[in-house]
Scaffold this motif. Structure first.
Motif, PDB file in Angstrom:
ATOM      1  N   ARG A 111      -3.417  -2.429  -2.719  1.00  0.00           N
ATOM      2  CA  ARG A 111      -4.390  -1.368  -2.525  1.00  0.00           C
ATOM      3  C   ARG A 111      -4.000  -0.537  -1.316  1.00  0.00           C
ATOM      4  O   ARG A 111      -3.984  -1.024  -0.188  1.00  0.00           O
ATOM      5  CB  ARG A 111      -5.787  -1.953  -2.346  1.00  0.00           C
ATOM      6  CG  ARG A 111      -6.229  -2.727  -3.587  1.00  0.00           C
ATOM      7  CD  ARG A 111      -7.522  -3.450  -3.370  1.00  0.00           C
ATOM      8  NE  ARG A 111      -7.892  -4.163  -4.586  1.00  0.00           N
ATOM      9  CZ  ARG A 111      -9.007  -4.848  -4.725  1.00  0.00           C
ATOM     10  NH1 ARG A 111      -9.875  -4.907  -3.743  1.00  0.00           N
ATOM     11  NH2 ARG A 111      -9.273  -5.469  -5.848  1.00  0.00           N
ATOM     12  N   ILE A 112      -3.658   0.685  -1.560  1.00  0.00           N
ATOM     13  CA  ILE A 112      -3.284   1.572  -0.469  1.00  0.00           C
ATOM     14  C   ILE A 112      -4.529   1.991   0.310  1.00  0.00           C
ATOM     15  O   ILE A 112      -4.554   1.983   1.523  1.00  0.00           O
ATOM     16  CB  ILE A 112      -2.541   2.805  -1.012  1.00  0.00           C
ATOM     17  CG1 ILE A 112      -1.209   2.364  -1.610  1.00  0.00           C
ATOM     18  CG2 ILE A 112      -2.326   3.824   0.071  1.00  0.00           C
ATOM     19  CD1 ILE A 112      -0.425   3.450  -2.236  1.00  0.00           C
ATOM     20  N   SER A 113      -5.570   2.352  -0.391  1.00  0.00           N
ATOM     21  CA  SER A 113      -6.822   2.712   0.258  1.00  0.00           C
ATOM     22  C   SER A 113      -7.915   1.784  -0.250  1.00  0.00           C
ATOM     23  O   SER A 113      -7.977   1.475  -1.430  1.00  0.00           O
ATOM     24  CB  SER A 113      -7.191   4.166  -0.043  1.00  0.00           C
ATOM     25  OG  SER A 113      -7.287   4.375  -1.426  1.00  0.00           O
ATOM     26  N   ASP A 114      -8.749   1.337   0.643  1.00  0.00           N
ATOM     27  CA  ASP A 114      -9.798   0.382   0.283  1.00  0.00           C
ATOM     28  C   ASP A 114     -11.110   0.859   0.885  1.00  0.00           C
ATOM     29  O   ASP A 114     -11.545   0.390   1.925  1.00  0.00           O
ATOM     30  CB  ASP A 114      -9.436  -1.012   0.806  1.00  0.00           C
ATOM     31  CG  ASP A 114     -10.346  -2.087   0.209  1.00  0.00           C
ATOM     32  OD1 ASP A 114     -11.177  -1.732  -0.638  1.00  0.00           O
ATOM     33  OD2 ASP A 114     -10.220  -3.253   0.597  1.00  0.00           O
ATOM     34  N   HIS A 115     -11.720   1.859   0.230  1.00  0.00           N
ATOM     35  CA  HIS A 115     -12.971   2.427   0.714  1.00  0.00           C
ATOM     36  C   HIS A 115     -14.116   1.647   0.066  1.00  0.00           C
ATOM     37  O   HIS A 115     -14.500   1.913  -1.059  1.00  0.00           O
ATOM     38  CB  HIS A 115     -13.073   3.911   0.357  1.00  0.00           C
ATOM     39  CG  HIS A 115     -11.877   4.697   0.796  1.00  0.00           C
ATOM     40  ND1 HIS A 115     -11.702   5.136   2.079  1.00  0.00           N
ATOM     41  CD2 HIS A 115     -10.782   5.113   0.115  1.00  0.00           C
ATOM     42  CE1 HIS A 115     -10.564   5.815   2.182  1.00  0.00           C
ATOM     43  NE2 HIS A 115      -9.987   5.809   0.997  1.00  0.00           N
ATOM     44  N   THR A 116     -14.632   0.661   0.784  1.00  0.00           N
ATOM     45  CA  THR A 116     -15.625  -0.222   0.189  1.00  0.00           C
ATOM     46  C   THR A 116     -17.038   0.013   0.711  1.00  0.00           C
ATOM     47  O   THR A 116     -17.967  -0.625   0.247  1.00  0.00           O
ATOM     48  CB  THR A 116     -15.241  -1.685   0.456  1.00  0.00           C
ATOM     49  OG1 THR A 116     -15.119  -1.882   1.880  1.00  0.00           O
ATOM     50  CG2 THR A 116     -13.927  -2.029  -0.215  1.00  0.00           C
ATOM     51  N   ASN A 117     -17.192   0.904   1.700  1.00  0.00           N
ATOM     52  CA  ASN A 117     -18.527   1.163   2.239  1.00  0.00           C
ATOM     53  C   ASN A 117     -19.265   2.097   1.292  1.00  0.00           C
ATOM     54  O   ASN A 117     -19.200   3.315   1.400  1.00  0.00           O
ATOM     55  CB  ASN A 117     -18.427   1.778   3.635  1.00  0.00           C
ATOM     56  CG  ASN A 117     -19.782   1.842   4.322  1.00  0.00           C
ATOM     57  OD1 ASN A 117     -20.817   1.574   3.707  1.00  0.00           O
ATOM     58  ND2 ASN A 117     -19.772   2.194   5.597  1.00  0.00           N
ATOM     59  N   THR A 118     -19.966   1.497   0.337  1.00  0.00           N
ATOM     60  CA  THR A 118     -20.607   2.292  -0.711  1.00  0.00           C
ATOM     61  C   THR A 118     -21.781   3.111  -0.204  1.00  0.00           C
ATOM     62  O   THR A 118     -22.238   4.009  -0.896  1.00  0.00           O
ATOM     63  CB  THR A 118     -21.086   1.367  -1.838  1.00  0.00           C
ATOM     64  OG1 THR A 118     -21.978   0.384  -1.296  1.00  0.00           O
ATOM     65  CG2 THR A 118     -19.907   0.668  -2.489  1.00  0.00           C
ATOM     66  N   CYS A 305      -5.293   8.015  -2.057  1.00  0.00           N
ATOM     67  CA  CYS A 305      -4.247   7.145  -1.522  1.00  0.00           C
ATOM     68  C   CYS A 305      -4.136   7.226  -0.003  1.00  0.00           C
ATOM     69  O   CYS A 305      -3.362   6.479   0.597  1.00  0.00           O
ATOM     70  CB  CYS A 305      -2.893   7.509  -2.147  1.00  0.00           C
ATOM     71  SG  CYS A 305      -2.828   7.327  -3.933  1.00  0.00           S
ATOM     72  N   GLU A 306      -4.846   8.145   0.605  1.00  0.00           N
ATOM     73  CA  GLU A 306      -4.782   8.280   2.056  1.00  0.00           C
ATOM     74  C   GLU A 306      -5.624   7.198   2.736  1.00  0.00           C
ATOM     75  O   GLU A 306      -6.770   6.961   2.359  1.00  0.00           O
ATOM     76  CB  GLU A 306      -5.267   9.673   2.473  1.00  0.00           C
ATOM     77  CG  GLU A 306      -4.430  10.803   1.909  1.00  0.00           C
ATOM     78  CD  GLU A 306      -4.928  12.164   2.376  1.00  0.00           C
ATOM     79  OE1 GLU A 306      -5.738  12.199   3.342  1.00  0.00           O
ATOM     80  OE2 GLU A 306      -4.505  13.181   1.794  1.00  0.00           O
ATOM     81  N   LYS A 307      -5.051   6.568   3.738  1.00  0.00           N
ATOM     82  CA  LYS A 307      -5.757   5.516   4.458  1.00  0.00           C
ATOM     83  C   LYS A 307      -6.736   6.113   5.461  1.00  0.00           C
ATOM     84  O   LYS A 307      -6.501   7.192   6.009  1.00  0.00           O
ATOM     85  CB  LYS A 307      -4.753   4.619   5.184  1.00  0.00           C
ATOM     86  CG  LYS A 307      -3.841   3.830   4.265  1.00  0.00           C
ATOM     87  CD  LYS A 307      -2.924   2.928   5.063  1.00  0.00           C
ATOM     88  CE  LYS A 307      -2.035   2.105   4.138  1.00  0.00           C
ATOM     89  NZ  LYS A 307      -1.130   1.216   4.894  1.00  0.00           N
ATOM     90  N   VAL A 351     -11.776   2.323  -4.634  1.00  0.00           N
ATOM     91  CA  VAL A 351     -12.730   3.198  -3.967  1.00  0.00           C
ATOM     92  C   VAL A 351     -14.130   2.718  -4.331  1.00  0.00           C
ATOM     93  O   VAL A 351     -14.475   2.665  -5.516  1.00  0.00           O
ATOM     94  CB  VAL A 351     -12.543   4.671  -4.376  1.00  0.00           C
ATOM     95  CG1 VAL A 351     -13.519   5.568  -3.619  1.00  0.00           C
ATOM     96  CG2 VAL A 351     -11.111   5.122  -4.110  1.00  0.00           C
ATOM     97  N   GLY A 352     -14.905   2.366  -3.346  1.00  0.00           N
ATOM     98  CA  GLY A 352     -16.250   1.888  -3.616  1.00  0.00           C
ATOM     99  C   GLY A 352     -16.295   0.665  -4.499  1.00  0.00           C
ATOM    100  O   GLY A 352     -17.265   0.448  -5.222  1.00  0.00           O
ATOM    101  N   GLY A 353     -15.228  -0.159  -4.449  1.00  0.00           N
ATOM    102  CA  GLY A 353     -15.171  -1.357  -5.270  1.00  0.00           C
ATOM    103  C   GLY A 353     -14.628  -1.138  -6.661  1.00  0.00           C
ATOM    104  O   GLY A 353     -14.483  -2.087  -7.420  1.00  0.00           O
ATOM    105  N   ILE A 354     -14.309   0.096  -7.029  1.00  0.00           N
ATOM    106  CA  ILE A 354     -13.769   0.406  -8.352  1.00  0.00           C
ATOM    107  C   ILE A 354     -12.265   0.624  -8.224  1.00  0.00           C
ATOM    108  O   ILE A 354     -11.819   1.466  -7.447  1.00  0.00           O
ATOM    109  CB  ILE A 354     -14.432   1.648  -8.960  1.00  0.00           C
ATOM    110  CG1 ILE A 354     -15.942   1.431  -9.069  1.00  0.00           C
ATOM    111  CG2 ILE A 354     -13.837   1.977 -10.316  1.00  0.00           C
ATOM    112  CD1 ILE A 354     -16.676   2.643  -9.580  1.00  0.00           C
TER     113      ILE A 354
END
Length: 390
Positions: A111-118, A305-307, A351-354
């Motif tokens: 996972r390049i980007s892991d935006h999980t803060n929904t 894909c940007e961190k 992104v957001g768990g998806i």
């Protein structure tokens, strides 16, 4: 236990030795193939060109470094399946059997980007985006693979084409626009053989080796697709040289080619991430898509894909991508084929768990296409193609 005389033992050992030798040679050939995959792709590309063009391409280095797409299914994680079921998304595929034998070194599931803060992500828009971008809404009974070749034993460069009688273009005449060919004319050659007039567009410092008509019914122009008419100059400090790129919007291209009232029977577009701005600021402001039967496009949602992307920028990207897909739907387009493209380091993103692939090959079919006029050429077609470069 059956005992065999000494005189017959050599008959049993000889086949075993031969079999072992064959396996050893096959194993060695696999490794040689993997190491020389780029060269093999270049050879196949050279075979499609004339001897003069192929020699020029090899001399310039164009065929030495072809773009290798890496298609491999990422293994499904428990949380990915959980979110897919929760939001009625496609469940990630876990079966790798059909990809057995691929060379080592292909990108794994990372996972390049892991935006999980929904709480900071517009989840409703994100779920809608992934649904529209991955859910097949048009059932095509006869999808044809046009063009493409195999690099590292993996398909690359092919485009899907729906040949159902209700949506397929007429065999003759039909018009194909192929925008962003790179150095692969296999799709254009296939559509020319189908009976279409193919207009191909791309430009860089290596495209001068290609002639105006590289294949029958294929017309090539050294221009790029843009939002407006623009000349951009690239400065090469190493070679102490400059190169001018000419950009034209799609409606301007069609006007010069005498297609301003005609149908585009098949529009193939691969502009490496510029598609969002080109559609929103140019194509969507015209009626071109209303007269386009099928659209094959590679989408690049590289913003995901940007961190450490700020939530505001992330939501802006979601809304931007969503406007593109909703714009296609409002004009009558339905998704007929979706193929994730796990190329290079993009892999998949969460992104957001998806979890989904930010790059994908898609085929859209217009179910409400408006019939246009047949083009009328007062001069040879190449006369109008040459005017594009002026």
């Amino acid at each position: 236990m059956v005992r065999i005389g000494r005189r017959w033992k050599h008959l049993l050992t000889l086949p075993a030795c031969v079999y072992f030798l064959v396996l050893l040679l096959q194993f060695f050939s696999w490794h040689v193939t993997d190491l020389s995959a780029a060269g093999d792709c270049g050879v196949k590309q050279a075979e499609e060109m004339s001897p003069e063009d192929a020699a020029a391409a090899v001399a310039s280095g164009t065929l030495n470094s072809p773009l290798l797409y890496r298609h491999i299914l990422p293994p499904a994680k428990f949380e990915d399946v959980k979110f897919a079921r929760k939001f009625s998304l496609p469940v990630p595929v876990t079966d790798h059997k059909e990809f057995f034998g691929l060379p080592a070194g292909l990108p794994p599931h990372y996972r390049i980007s892991d935006h999980t803060n929904t709480t900071e992500i517009n989840m409703q828009a994100l779920v809608t985006l992934v649904k529209i971008a991955t859910t097949i809404t048009f059932r095509c009974n006869k999808i044809l693979k046009q063009g493409g070749r195999t690099c590292q034993r993996v398909p690359d460069g092919d485009k899907k084409f729906c040949a159902d009688e209700t949506v397929a273009p007429p065999t003759r005449p039909c018009i194909v626009y192929s925008i962003g060919i790179g150095h692969d004319f296999s799709f254009d050659k296939a559509m020319g053989s189908y009976g279409c007039d193919v207009f191909a567009f791309d430009d860089d410092i290596y495209h001068d080796i290609y002639k105006r008509n590289p294949f029958p019914r294929v017309h090539f122009a050294h221009i790029r697709l843009g939002k407006l008419v623009l000349v951009d100059t690239e400065i090469n400090n190493i070679k102490n040289s400059t190169f001018d790129f000419l950009y034209r919007p799609l409606d301007n291209i069609m006007y010069i080619l005498q297609h301003q009232k005609s149908n585009i029977d098949f529009l193939k577009l691969d502009v490496e991430g510029q598609e969002w701005d080109i559609f929103e600021e140019s194509i969507f402001k015209t009626d071109i898509l209303e007269r386009t039967r099928q659209l094959a496009i590679e989408v690049h949602m590289k913003k995901f894909c940007e961190k450490d992307l700020p939530p505001a920028d992330l939501n802006g990207a979601i809304n931007k991508y969503l406007r593109f897909y909703e714009g296609l739907q409002t004009r009558g387009f339905q998704l007929a084929h979706h193929e994730p493209n796990y190329m290079g380091d993009e892999g998949v993103v969460t992104v957001g768990g998806i979890t989904f692939a930010p790059l994908a090959e898609q085929l859209w079919v217009n179910t409400r296409v408006r019939e246009g006029r047949r083009p009328r050429y007062r001069r040879p077609i190449d006369f109008y193609v040459e005017k594009l470069e002026e």
